[in-house]
Design a protein around this motif. Structure first.
Motif, short mmCIF file in Angstrom:
data_model
loop_
_atom_site.label_atom_id
_atom_site.label_comp_id
_atom_site.label_asym_id
_atom_site.label_seq_id
_atom_site.Cartn_x
_atom_site.Cartn_y
_atom_site.Cartn_z
N LEU B 50 -42.94 -29.27 -2.46
CA LEU B 50 -43.77 -28.77 -3.55
C LEU B 50 -43.70 -29.76 -4.69
CD1 LEU B 50 -41.87 -25.88 -2.58
CD2 LEU B 50 -44.14 -25.15 -3.28
N VAL B 51 -44.85 -30.00 -5.31
CA VAL B 51 -44.95 -31.08 -6.28
C VAL B 51 -45.51 -30.63 -7.63
CG1 VAL B 51 -45.97 -33.35 -6.71
CG2 VAL B 51 -45.25 -32.75 -4.41
N ASP B 52 -46.53 -29.79 -7.61
CA ASP B 52 -47.25 -29.47 -8.84
C ASP B 52 -46.50 -28.49 -9.73
OD1 ASP B 52 -50.41 -29.49 -7.05
OD2 ASP B 52 -49.28 -31.12 -8.01
N GLN B 53 -46.95 -28.39 -10.97
CA GLN B 53 -46.30 -27.54 -11.97
C GLN B 53 -46.17 -26.10 -11.48
OE1 GLN B 53 -45.20 -29.12 -14.59
NE2 GLN B 53 -44.37 -27.41 -15.76
N LYS B 54 -47.25 -25.60 -10.89
CA LYS B 54 -47.22 -24.31 -10.20
C LYS B 54 -47.85 -24.56 -8.84
CE LYS B 54 -47.37 -21.47 -14.37
NZ LYS B 54 -45.89 -21.31 -14.45
N ASP B 55 -47.02 -24.58 -7.83
CA ASP B 55 -47.45 -25.03 -6.52
C ASP B 55 -47.19 -23.95 -5.47
OD1 ASP B 55 -47.05 -28.28 -4.82
OD2 ASP B 55 -48.57 -26.70 -4.66
N LYS B 56 -48.00 -23.99 -4.43
CA LYS B 56 -47.82 -23.10 -3.28
C LYS B 56 -48.09 -23.91 -2.04
CE LYS B 56 -49.28 -18.71 -5.40
NZ LYS B 56 -50.23 -17.56 -5.29
N THR B 57 -47.28 -23.69 -1.02
CA THR B 57 -47.51 -24.33 0.27
C THR B 57 -47.33 -23.31 1.38
OG1 THR B 57 -45.21 -25.01 0.53
CG2 THR B 57 -46.69 -26.58 -0.55
N SER B 58 -47.91 -23.63 2.53
CA SER B 58 -47.80 -22.75 3.68
C SER B 58 -47.63 -23.60 4.91
CB SER B 58 -49.04 -21.87 3.80
OG SER B 58 -48.91 -20.98 4.89
N ASN B 59 -46.70 -23.21 5.77
CA ASN B 59 -46.41 -23.95 7.00
C ASN B 59 -46.09 -22.92 8.08
OD1 ASN B 59 -45.58 -25.64 9.02
ND2 ASN B 59 -43.75 -26.38 7.96
N GLY B 60 -47.13 -22.40 8.71
CA GLY B 60 -46.92 -21.36 9.71
C GLY B 60 -46.40 -20.09 9.07
N ARG B 61 -45.24 -19.63 9.55
CA ARG B 61 -44.66 -18.41 9.00
C ARG B 61 -43.86 -18.65 7.73
NH1 ARG B 61 -40.87 -16.73 11.52
NH2 ARG B 61 -40.54 -18.52 12.92
N TYR B 62 -43.77 -19.91 7.34
CA TYR B 62 -43.05 -20.26 6.11
C TYR B 62 -44.06 -20.51 4.98
CZ TYR B 62 -39.22 -21.36 9.35
OH TYR B 62 -38.25 -21.30 10.32
N SER B 63 -43.81 -19.90 3.84
CA SER B 63 -44.61 -20.21 2.66
C SER B 63 -43.65 -20.35 1.48
CB SER B 63 -45.66 -19.13 2.39
OG SER B 63 -45.04 -17.89 2.17
N ALA B 64 -44.04 -21.19 0.53
CA ALA B 64 -43.14 -21.48 -0.58
C ALA B 64 -43.93 -21.55 -1.87
CB ALA B 64 -42.40 -22.79 -0.34
N THR B 65 -43.24 -21.25 -2.98
CA THR B 65 -43.84 -21.37 -4.30
C THR B 65 -42.90 -22.16 -5.20
OG1 THR B 65 -42.81 -19.35 -5.19
CG2 THR B 65 -44.93 -19.09 -4.03
N LEU B 66 -43.48 -22.77 -6.21
CA LEU B 66 -42.70 -23.48 -7.21
C LEU B 66 -43.29 -23.20 -8.57
CD1 LEU B 66 -40.59 -25.57 -8.17
CD2 LEU B 66 -42.28 -27.35 -7.66
N ASP B 67 -42.45 -22.88 -9.52
CA ASP B 67 -42.84 -22.73 -10.92
C ASP B 67 -41.93 -23.62 -11.74
OD1 ASP B 67 -43.39 -19.86 -13.16
OD2 ASP B 67 -43.28 -22.01 -13.55
N LYS B 68 -42.44 -24.76 -12.16
CA LYS B 68 -41.60 -25.72 -12.88
C LYS B 68 -41.25 -25.22 -14.29
CE LYS B 68 -42.74 -30.01 -10.49
NZ LYS B 68 -43.22 -31.40 -10.65
#
Lengths: 114, 114
Positions: B50-68
């Motif tokens: 995850l890179v962006d200030q508020k980011d979301k990614t998805s990889n199959g059954r895995y999903s992630a969020t980031l809040d810098k």
């Protein structure tokens, strides 16, 4: 397929012993790293290298030496092993492009110092 | 001082359930954040970055969020499988280049039971 191969996978030595951990990567990566992993702690950086002949000091370098003989090979040396160096050691390689780069880890070398 | 804190330390779920893993950090600057999966006795395998200030990614059954702004990330695993049993490690990179350092959390041990 990306690969980082470590050897030996398991090593037992005595206090004062001499240990060399080997790492070979076939990813054509410039950057290689040695980490140690201990229960309750995150991985900690021991030494790293930007290329053959280059060596950089990490965060926990005391008691360790390292040598990068080729782009593929990175060695970690413990010349007078101590029980505090009992740990799981990981080698990693990276193409050095930071947040979008590739980062691959070996499967670890478990070292026990008696 | 630990700069990357993961919670819970361990978690047991039944196969098919969803779970959420947390990562709070104090690393500055915080260029990017990676989640790794580490099977017992194996190396770390990257799940997502995850890179962006508020980011979301998805990889199959895995999903992630980031809040810098909150310096906080979550990893969601949907419909867990027995093979999801592993330690999940949060890593914060303080630069976008290989000159930066990676700051590792101690991991969350996930156990999936039948």
């Amino acid at each position: 397929e990306a690969a980082v191969t470590q050897s030996p996978r398991n090593k037992v030595t005595v206090t004062g012993g001499n240990v060399t951990l080997s790492c070979r990567q076939t990813n054509s990566h410039n950057y290689m790293y040695w980490y140690r992993q201990d229960t309750g702690h995150g991985l900690r950086l021991i030494h790293y290298s930007y290329g053959a002949g280059n060596l950089q000091i990490g965060d926990v370098p005391d008691g360790y030496k390292a040598t990068r003989t080729t782009q593929e090979d990175f060695f970690l040396l413990l010349e007078l092993a101590s029980p505090s160096q009992t740990s799981l050691y990981f080698c990693a390689s990276s193409d050095g492009t930071g947040n979008t780069g590739q980062l691959y880890f070996g499967e670890g070398s478990k070292l026990t110092v008696l | 001082k630990t700069q990357v804190e993961q919670s819970p330390q361990s978690l047991v779920v039944r196969q098919g359930e969803n779970c959420v893993l947390q990562c709070n950090y104090s690393v500055t600057p915080d260029n990017h954040l990676r989640w790794f999966k580490q099977d017992t006795g194996k190396g770390l395998v990257s799940l997502t970055v995850l890179v962006d200030q508020k980011d979301k990614t998805s990889n199959g059954r895995y999903s992630a969020t980031l809040d810098k702004d909150a310096k906080h990330s979550t990893l969601h695993i949907t419909a867990t499988l027995l093979d999801d049993t592993a330690t999940y490690i949060c890593v914060v990179g303080d630069r976008g280049s290989a000159l930066g350092r990676l700051h590792f959390g101690a991991g969350t041990q996930l156990i999936v039971i039948p």
